[in-house]
Scaffold this motif. Structure first.
Motif, mmCIF file in Angstrom:
data_model
loop_
_atom_site.group_PDB
_atom_site.id
_atom_site.type_symbol
_atom_site.label_atom_id
_atom_site.label_comp_id
_atom_site.label_asym_id
_atom_site.label_seq_id
_atom_site.Cartn_x
_atom_site.Cartn_y
_atom_site.Cartn_z
ATOM 1 N N PRO A 184 41.221 33.986 35.544
ATOM 2 C CA PRO A 184 42.103 33.217 36.428
ATOM 3 C C PRO A 184 42.400 31.811 35.943
ATOM 4 O O PRO A 184 43.498 31.291 36.167
ATOM 5 N N ALA A 185 41.454 31.180 35.243
ATOM 6 C CA ALA A 185 41.698 29.814 34.776
ATOM 7 C C ALA A 185 42.776 29.783 33.705
ATOM 8 O O ALA A 185 43.603 28.877 33.656
ATOM 9 N N THR A 186 42.788 30.768 32.813
ATOM 10 C CA THR A 186 43.759 30.785 31.727
ATOM 11 C C THR A 186 45.046 31.494 32.110
ATOM 12 O O THR A 186 46.018 31.445 31.370
ATOM 13 N N GLY A 229 45.238 28.779 48.556
ATOM 14 C CA GLY A 229 44.377 27.867 47.834
ATOM 15 C C GLY A 229 43.954 28.452 46.503
ATOM 16 O O GLY A 229 44.280 29.587 46.148
ATOM 17 N N ALA A 230 43.202 27.666 45.741
ATOM 18 C CA ALA A 230 42.866 28.023 44.366
ATOM 19 C C ALA A 230 41.756 29.072 44.291
ATOM 20 O O ALA A 230 40.821 29.084 45.086
ATOM 21 N N ILE A 231 41.876 29.934 43.302
ATOM 22 C CA ILE A 231 40.829 30.894 42.984
ATOM 23 C C ILE A 231 39.659 30.152 42.344
ATOM 24 O O ILE A 231 39.841 29.264 41.505
ATOM 25 N N SER A 232 38.442 30.517 42.736
ATOM 26 C CA SER A 232 37.234 29.886 42.200
ATOM 27 C C SER A 232 36.594 30.813 41.175
ATOM 28 O O SER A 232 36.252 31.961 41.494
ATOM 29 N N ASN A 271 49.875 33.337 36.751
ATOM 30 C CA ASN A 271 50.080 34.691 37.247
ATOM 31 C C ASN A 271 49.599 34.864 38.682
ATOM 32 O O ASN A 271 49.669 35.974 39.224
ATOM 33 N N ASN A 272 49.047 33.813 39.294
ATOM 34 C CA ASN A 272 48.663 33.822 40.699
ATOM 35 C C ASN A 272 49.389 32.674 41.415
ATOM 36 O O ASN A 272 49.488 31.575 40.867
ATOM 37 N N ASP A 273 49.874 32.940 42.608
ATOM 38 C CA ASP A 273 50.439 31.878 43.424
ATOM 39 C C ASP A 273 49.351 31.366 44.348
ATOM 40 O O ASP A 273 48.944 32.076 45.276
ATOM 41 N N GLU A 274 48.887 30.146 44.093
ATOM 42 C CA GLU A 274 47.753 29.595 44.820
ATOM 43 C C GLU A 274 48.153 28.499 45.779
ATOM 44 O O GLU A 274 47.312 27.726 46.253
ATOM 45 N N THR A 275 49.439 28.421 46.120
ATOM 46 C CA THR A 275 49.916 27.406 47.036
ATOM 47 C C THR A 275 49.462 27.715 48.461
ATOM 48 O O THR A 275 49.627 28.852 48.936
ATOM 49 N N ASN A 302 46.779 41.142 45.562
ATOM 50 C CA ASN A 302 46.210 40.896 46.887
ATOM 51 C C ASN A 302 46.843 39.662 47.535
ATOM 52 O O ASN A 302 47.261 38.731 46.845
ATOM 53 N N ILE A 303 46.887 39.654 48.862
ATOM 54 C CA ILE A 303 47.278 38.490 49.637
ATOM 55 C C ILE A 303 46.070 38.053 50.454
ATOM 56 O O ILE A 303 45.503 38.860 51.203
ATOM 57 N N VAL A 304 45.653 36.792 50.286
ATOM 58 C CA VAL A 304 44.512 36.266 51.028
ATOM 59 C C VAL A 304 44.954 35.003 51.748
ATOM 60 O O VAL A 304 45.368 34.026 51.109
ATOM 61 N N LYS A 305 44.861 35.029 53.063
ATOM 62 C CA LYS A 305 45.337 33.914 53.892
ATOM 63 C C LYS A 305 44.228 33.457 54.833
ATOM 64 O O LYS A 305 43.460 34.272 55.360
ATOM 65 N N ASP A 306 44.137 32.154 55.033
ATOM 66 C CA ASP A 306 43.188 31.547 55.974
ATOM 67 C C ASP A 306 41.731 31.938 55.721
ATOM 68 O O ASP A 306 41.001 32.296 56.650
ATOM 69 N N PRO A 307 41.268 31.850 54.465
ATOM 70 C CA PRO A 307 39.841 32.085 54.237
ATOM 71 C C PRO A 307 39.019 30.876 54.670
ATOM 72 O O PRO A 307 39.509 29.741 54.649
ATOM 73 N N GLY A 308 37.765 31.119 55.043
ATOM 74 C CA GLY A 308 36.894 30.008 55.413
ATOM 75 C C GLY A 308 36.523 29.149 54.222
ATOM 76 O O GLY A 308 36.326 27.938 54.362
ATOM 77 N N THR A 309 36.429 29.771 53.028
ATOM 78 C CA THR A 309 36.124 29.025 51.805
ATOM 79 C C THR A 309 37.158 29.393 50.734
ATOM 80 O O THR A 309 38.324 29.082 50.882
ATOM 81 N N ASP A 310 36.750 30.070 49.677
ATOM 82 C CA ASP A 310 37.667 30.406 48.588
ATOM 83 C C ASP A 310 38.429 31.699 48.894
ATOM 84 O O ASP A 310 37.841 32.661 49.406
ATOM 85 N N PRO A 311 39.699 31.756 48.535
ATOM 86 C CA PRO A 311 40.423 33.004 48.753
ATOM 87 C C PRO A 311 39.892 34.135 47.877
ATOM 88 O O PRO A 311 39.708 35.261 48.344
ATOM 89 N N ILE A 312 39.649 33.838 46.604
ATOM 90 C CA ILE A 312 39.000 34.772 45.685
ATOM 91 C C ILE A 312 37.937 33.990 44.940
ATOM 92 O O ILE A 312 38.208 32.919 44.398
ATOM 93 N N LYS A 313 36.721 34.521 44.893
ATOM 94 C CA LYS A 313 35.616 33.804 44.266
ATOM 95 C C LYS A 313 34.918 34.722 43.270
ATOM 96 O O LYS A 313 34.526 35.840 43.612
ATOM 97 N N ILE A 314 34.764 34.227 42.036
ATOM 98 C CA ILE A 314 34.038 34.934 40.994
ATOM 99 C C ILE A 314 32.786 34.130 40.693
ATOM 100 O O ILE A 314 32.858 33.003 40.200
#
Length: 299
Positions: free
Chosen positions: A287-289, A276-279, A293-297, A248-260
Protein backbone atom coordinates in the motif's frame (compact mmCIF):
# COMPACT_ATOMS: atom_id res chain seq x y z
CA UNK A 1 -30.97 -25.52 -6.57
CA UNK A 2 -33.47 -24.69 -3.85
CA UNK A 3 -36.57 -26.29 -5.39
CA UNK A 4 -38.01 -29.28 -3.51
CA UNK A 5 -38.22 -32.64 -5.21
CA UNK A 6 -41.70 -33.82 -6.16
CA UNK A 7 -41.84 -37.26 -4.56
CA UNK A 8 -41.08 -38.11 -0.94
CA UNK A 9 -40.87 -41.43 0.85
CA UNK A 10 -42.39 -39.96 3.99
CA UNK A 11 -44.72 -37.12 4.88
CA UNK A 12 -44.59 -35.60 8.36
CA UNK A 13 -47.53 -33.78 9.93
CA UNK A 14 -47.40 -32.41 13.50
CA UNK A 15 -51.15 -33.00 13.76
CA UNK A 16 -50.80 -36.73 13.16
CA UNK A 17 -52.05 -36.85 9.55
CA UNK A 18 -48.81 -38.17 8.08
CA UNK A 19 -46.37 -41.06 8.35
CA UNK A 20 -44.70 -39.43 11.36
CA UNK A 21 -45.39 -36.43 13.55
CA UNK A 22 -41.79 -35.43 14.34
CA UNK A 23 -38.29 -35.59 12.92
CA UNK A 24 -37.10 -37.58 15.92
CA UNK A 25 -39.63 -40.38 15.41
CA UNK A 26 -38.76 -40.45 11.70
CA UNK A 27 -35.02 -40.81 12.29
CA UNK A 28 -35.46 -43.42 15.03
CA UNK A 29 -37.48 -45.58 12.64
CA UNK A 30 -34.95 -45.56 9.79
CA UNK A 31 -32.20 -47.69 11.37
CA UNK A 32 -29.49 -46.00 9.30
CA UNK A 33 -31.32 -46.07 5.95
CA UNK A 34 -31.36 -42.98 3.72
CA UNK A 35 -34.73 -41.38 2.98
CA UNK A 36 -36.56 -38.35 1.65
CA UNK A 37 -39.18 -36.55 3.71
CA UNK A 38 -41.60 -33.66 3.48
CA UNK A 39 -42.49 -31.78 6.65
CA UNK A 40 -45.91 -30.21 6.18
CA UNK A 41 -46.47 -26.71 7.51
CA UNK A 42 -46.76 -26.51 11.28
CA UNK A 43 -44.81 -26.51 14.52
CA UNK A 44 -42.59 -29.47 15.36
CA UNK A 45 -41.74 -29.51 19.09
CA UNK A 46 -38.56 -31.60 19.04
CA UNK A 47 -38.20 -31.80 22.81
CA UNK A 48 -34.64 -32.63 23.77
CA UNK A 49 -33.42 -31.98 20.24
CA UNK A 50 -33.12 -34.25 17.21
CA UNK A 51 -30.16 -35.95 15.54
CA UNK A 52 -30.25 -36.85 11.85
CA UNK A 53 -27.55 -39.51 11.60
CA UNK A 54 -28.53 -41.23 8.36
CA UNK A 55 -26.51 -40.52 5.20
CA UNK A 56 -27.76 -39.12 1.88
CA UNK A 57 -31.14 -37.89 3.11
CA UNK A 58 -33.27 -35.13 1.57
CA UNK A 59 -35.63 -33.22 3.86
CA UNK A 60 -37.88 -30.37 2.81
CA UNK A 61 -39.62 -28.21 5.42
CA UNK A 62 -42.77 -26.51 4.14
CA UNK A 63 -43.05 -22.71 4.27
CA UNK A 64 -43.75 -21.04 7.60
CA UNK A 65 -42.91 -24.08 9.72
CA UNK A 66 -41.20 -23.96 13.11
CA UNK A 67 -38.88 -26.60 14.53
CA UNK A 68 -38.16 -26.18 18.23
CA UNK A 69 -35.17 -27.78 19.91
CA UNK A 70 -31.60 -28.20 18.70
CA UNK A 71 -30.88 -30.05 15.47
CA UNK A 72 -27.70 -32.04 14.81
CA UNK A 73 -27.01 -33.41 11.34
CA UNK A 74 -24.28 -36.02 11.79
CA UNK A 75 -25.01 -37.99 8.63
CA UNK A 76 -23.04 -37.33 5.46
CA UNK A 77 -24.54 -36.01 2.24
CA UNK A 78 -27.72 -34.71 3.91
CA UNK A 79 -29.73 -31.90 2.28
CA UNK A 80 -32.09 -29.91 4.50
CA UNK A 81 -34.21 -27.33 2.67
CA UNK A 82 -36.16 -24.72 4.63
CA UNK A 83 -39.11 -23.20 2.79
CA UNK A 84 -39.76 -19.45 2.97
CA UNK A 85 -40.32 -18.08 6.46
CA UNK A 86 -39.27 -21.17 8.41
CA UNK A 87 -37.96 -20.87 11.97
CA UNK A 88 -35.39 -23.01 13.78
CA UNK A 89 -35.51 -22.05 17.45
CA UNK A 90 -32.53 -24.15 18.52
CA UNK A 91 -28.90 -24.30 17.42
CA UNK A 92 -28.31 -26.34 14.26
CA UNK A 93 -25.02 -28.26 14.17
CA UNK A 94 -23.64 -29.69 10.95
CA UNK A 95 -21.21 -32.35 12.20
CA UNK A 96 -21.37 -34.60 9.14
CA UNK A 97 -19.66 -33.93 5.81
CA UNK A 98 -21.04 -32.73 2.47
CA UNK A 99 -24.17 -31.30 4.08
CA UNK A 100 -26.31 -28.67 2.39
CA UNK A 101 -28.48 -26.39 4.52
CA UNK A 102 -30.50 -24.41 2.00
CA UNK A 103 -33.12 -21.74 2.68
CA UNK A 104 -35.70 -20.18 0.42
CA UNK A 105 -35.52 -16.77 2.10
CA UNK A 106 -37.00 -15.10 5.16
CA UNK A 107 -35.89 -17.87 7.55
CA UNK A 108 -35.01 -17.29 11.20
CA UNK A 109 -32.28 -19.22 13.05
CA UNK A 110 -30.54 -18.81 16.41
CA UNK A 111 -27.12 -20.05 15.38
CA UNK A 112 -25.29 -22.39 13.01
CA UNK A 113 -22.24 -24.49 13.94
CA UNK A 114 -20.53 -26.33 11.09
CA UNK A 115 -17.98 -28.79 12.48
CA UNK A 116 -17.90 -31.12 9.46
CA UNK A 117 -16.07 -30.72 6.17
CA UNK A 118 -17.30 -29.54 2.75
CA UNK A 119 -20.60 -28.16 4.05
CA UNK A 120 -22.67 -25.42 2.41
CA UNK A 121 -25.08 -23.00 4.09
CA UNK A 122 -27.10 -20.84 1.68
CA UNK A 123 -29.65 -18.41 3.09
CA UNK A 124 -31.51 -17.68 -0.13
CA UNK A 125 -30.95 -13.96 0.47
CA UNK A 126 -30.28 -11.53 3.29
CA UNK A 127 -33.85 -11.89 4.52
CA UNK A 128 -32.73 -15.10 6.25
CA UNK A 129 -31.03 -14.30 9.56
CA UNK A 130 -28.98 -16.36 12.00
CA UNK A 131 -29.10 -14.33 15.21
CA UNK A 132 -26.79 -15.85 17.80
CA UNK A 133 -27.65 -13.12 20.33
CA UNK A 134 -24.92 -13.75 22.96
CA UNK A 135 -23.25 -16.49 20.85
CA UNK A 136 -21.75 -16.50 17.36
CA UNK A 137 -24.19 -16.10 14.51
CA UNK A 138 -22.24 -18.72 12.54
CA UNK A 139 -19.25 -20.76 13.67
CA UNK A 140 -17.16 -23.13 11.58
CA UNK A 141 -14.39 -25.56 12.53
CA UNK A 142 -14.47 -27.93 9.54
CA UNK A 143 -12.47 -27.43 6.37
CA UNK A 144 -13.71 -26.23 2.95
CA UNK A 145 -17.00 -24.84 4.28
CA UNK A 146 -18.98 -22.13 2.49
CA UNK A 147 -21.48 -19.59 3.88
CA UNK A 148 -23.47 -17.67 1.31
CA UNK A 149 -26.34 -15.19 0.89
CA UNK A 150 -27.48 -14.92 4.51
CA UNK A 151 -27.65 -12.40 7.34
CA UNK A 152 -25.89 -13.02 10.67
CA UNK A 153 -26.05 -11.08 13.91
CA UNK A 154 -24.98 -10.97 17.54
CA UNK A 155 -26.11 -8.50 20.17
CA UNK A 156 -23.82 -5.48 20.05
CA UNK A 157 -22.51 -4.10 23.32
CA UNK A 158 -23.12 -7.35 25.15
CA UNK A 159 -19.52 -7.87 26.20
CA UNK A 160 -19.64 -11.56 25.27
CA UNK A 161 -16.79 -11.48 22.73
CA UNK A 162 -18.78 -13.20 20.00
CA UNK A 163 -18.68 -12.68 16.24
CA UNK A 164 -21.16 -12.55 13.41
CA UNK A 165 -19.00 -15.15 11.63
CA UNK A 166 -16.42 -17.06 13.69
CA UNK A 167 -13.88 -18.97 11.59
CA UNK A 168 -11.13 -19.11 14.20
CA UNK A 169 -11.02 -22.78 15.35
CA UNK A 170 -8.11 -24.87 14.12
CA UNK A 171 -8.99 -26.84 11.02
CA UNK A 172 -11.34 -24.40 9.28
CA UNK A 173 -9.01 -23.64 6.37
CA UNK A 174 -10.39 -22.83 2.91
CA UNK A 175 -13.53 -21.25 4.37
CA UNK A 176 -15.52 -18.92 2.11
CA UNK A 177 -18.00 -16.21 3.14
CA UNK A 178 -19.78 -14.98 0.02
CA UNK A 179 -22.41 -12.21 0.07
CA UNK A 180 -22.91 -12.40 3.84
CA UNK A 181 -24.67 -9.53 5.64
CA UNK A 182 -23.44 -8.87 9.19
CA UNK A 183 -26.23 -6.84 10.74
CA UNK A 184 -24.23 -6.09 13.91
CA UNK A 185 -21.72 -7.86 16.10
CA UNK A 186 -20.60 -7.80 19.73
CA UNK A 187 -16.97 -8.28 18.67
CA UNK A 188 -15.78 -8.69 15.07
CA UNK A 189 -18.13 -8.77 12.15
CA UNK A 190 -16.09 -11.69 10.87
CA UNK A 191 -13.14 -13.41 12.54
CA UNK A 192 -11.32 -15.27 9.77
CA UNK A 193 -8.22 -16.60 11.50
CA UNK A 194 -7.03 -19.57 9.43
CA UNK A 195 -5.18 -20.00 6.14
CA UNK A 196 -6.76 -19.66 2.69
CA UNK A 197 -10.02 -18.06 3.84
CA UNK A 198 -12.05 -15.71 1.66
CA UNK A 199 -14.62 -12.95 2.19
CA UNK A 200 -16.17 -11.65 -1.00
CA UNK A 201 -19.08 -9.28 -1.57
CA UNK A 202 -19.98 -9.12 2.12
CA UNK A 203 -21.60 -6.21 3.97
CA UNK A 204 -20.63 -5.52 7.58
CA UNK A 205 -23.08 -2.89 8.82
CA UNK A 206 -21.62 -2.58 12.31
CA UNK A 207 -19.19 -4.26 14.71
CA UNK A 208 -17.96 -3.33 18.18
CA UNK A 209 -14.39 -4.24 17.22
CA UNK A 210 -13.09 -5.02 13.71
CA UNK A 211 -15.14 -5.46 10.57
CA UNK A 212 -13.09 -8.39 9.23
CA UNK A 213 -10.23 -9.67 11.35
CA UNK A 214 -7.71 -11.83 9.48
CA UNK A 215 -4.81 -13.90 10.78
CA UNK A 216 -4.30 -16.61 8.20
CA UNK A 217 -1.95 -16.76 5.23
CA UNK A 218 -3.23 -16.17 1.70
CA UNK A 219 -6.42 -14.46 2.85
CA UNK A 220 -8.63 -12.78 0.23
CA UNK A 221 -10.83 -9.79 1.09
CA UNK A 222 -12.53 -8.71 -2.11
CA UNK A 223 -15.39 -6.34 -2.86
CA UNK A 224 -16.67 -6.00 0.71
CA UNK A 225 -18.46 -2.98 2.20
CA UNK A 226 -17.65 -2.29 5.85
CA UNK A 227 -19.07 0.56 7.89
CA UNK A 228 -19.24 1.74 11.53
CA UNK A 229 -16.65 -0.45 13.25
CA UNK A 230 -15.22 0.16 16.72
CA UNK A 231 -11.68 -0.56 15.51
CA UNK A 232 -10.16 -1.37 12.11
CA UNK A 233 -12.36 -2.05 9.13
CA UNK A 234 -10.12 -4.83 7.77
CA UNK A 235 -7.11 -6.02 9.75
CA UNK A 236 -4.36 -8.47 8.83
CA UNK A 237 -2.57 -9.76 11.92
CA UNK A 238 0.95 -11.15 12.17
CA UNK A 239 0.27 -14.54 10.53
CA UNK A 240 -1.63 -13.12 7.56
CA UNK A 241 1.20 -13.26 5.01
CA UNK A 242 0.62 -13.18 1.23
CA UNK A 243 -2.92 -11.82 1.56
CA UNK A 244 -4.88 -9.37 -0.58
CA UNK A 245 -7.46 -6.64 0.03
CA UNK A 246 -8.92 -5.28 -3.18
CA UNK A 247 -12.09 -3.49 -4.24
CA UNK A 248 -13.28 -2.92 -0.66
CA UNK A 249 -15.12 0.13 0.68
CA UNK A 250 -14.44 0.97 4.34
CA UNK A 251 -16.31 3.87 5.91
CA UNK A 252 -16.39 5.25 9.47
CA UNK A 253 -13.86 2.91 11.09
CA UNK A 254 -12.99 3.50 14.73
CA UNK A 255 -9.27 3.38 13.87
CA UNK A 256 -7.63 2.37 10.57
CA UNK A 257 -9.76 1.46 7.57
CA UNK A 258 -7.28 -1.26 6.57
CA UNK A 259 -4.45 -2.26 8.89
CA UNK A 260 -1.50 -4.54 8.12
CA UNK A 261 0.33 -5.48 11.31
CA UNK A 262 4.08 -5.92 11.79
CA UNK A 263 5.39 -9.34 10.67
CA UNK A 264 2.42 -9.71 8.31
CA UNK A 265 4.46 -9.76 5.12
CA UNK A 266 4.09 -9.57 1.35
CA UNK A 267 0.48 -8.39 1.17
CA UNK A 268 -1.34 -6.32 -1.43
CA UNK A 269 -3.96 -3.63 -0.73
CA UNK A 270 -5.07 -2.09 -4.00
CA UNK A 271 -8.16 -0.56 -5.55
CA UNK A 272 -9.86 0.11 -2.21
CA UNK A 273 -11.97 3.14 -1.19
CA UNK A 274 -11.12 3.91 2.40
CA UNK A 275 -12.11 6.54 4.93
CA UNK A 276 -8.56 7.62 5.71
CA UNK A 277 -5.10 6.19 5.12
CA UNK A 278 -4.23 2.51 5.08
CA UNK A 279 -1.84 1.54 7.90
CA UNK A 280 1.05 -0.74 6.91
CA UNK A 281 3.54 -1.80 9.61
CA UNK A 282 4.89 -4.81 7.70
CA UNK A 283 7.61 -3.15 5.63
CA UNK A 284 7.12 -5.56 2.72
CA UNK A 285 3.53 -4.98 1.64
CA UNK A 286 2.42 -2.71 -1.20
CA UNK A 287 0.00 0.00 0.00
CA UNK A 288 2.82 2.47 0.65
CA UNK A 289 4.28 2.10 -2.84
CA UNK A 290 0.90 1.76 -4.56
CA UNK A 291 -1.08 4.42 -2.69
CA UNK A 292 -2.23 5.86 -5.99
CA UNK A 293 -4.23 2.65 -6.45
CA UNK A 294 -6.31 3.31 -3.30
CA UNK A 295 -8.57 6.29 -2.69
CA UNK A 296 -7.90 7.22 0.92
CA UNK A 297 -9.78 10.52 1.05
CA UNK A 298 -12.03 10.80 4.11
CA UNK A 299 -15.74 10.57 3.31
Amino acid sequence: MLSPQLDFQYVLDPNGRGDYSSLQTLTEAQDGKSYSALLKSGTYPETGGVTIDENDCYIFVAPGSTITGAITISGNGVTLVLGPGCTLSGLITLSGNNIQLLMMGGCSLVGIDSTGDDNLVHGGGWGSLSNGDDADGYQVSGTRNRLECIGVKTTAGGGNGVDGVDATPAGCTYFQAISVYVVDSDQNGMSLQRDDQEAEGCYVAGADSQGINSNGARSRRTGNYIIATGNSGIQFDSSGDDSIATGNIVKDPGTDPIKIEAACENNVASGNRTDGAISDSSGTSTPATMSDNNDETAF
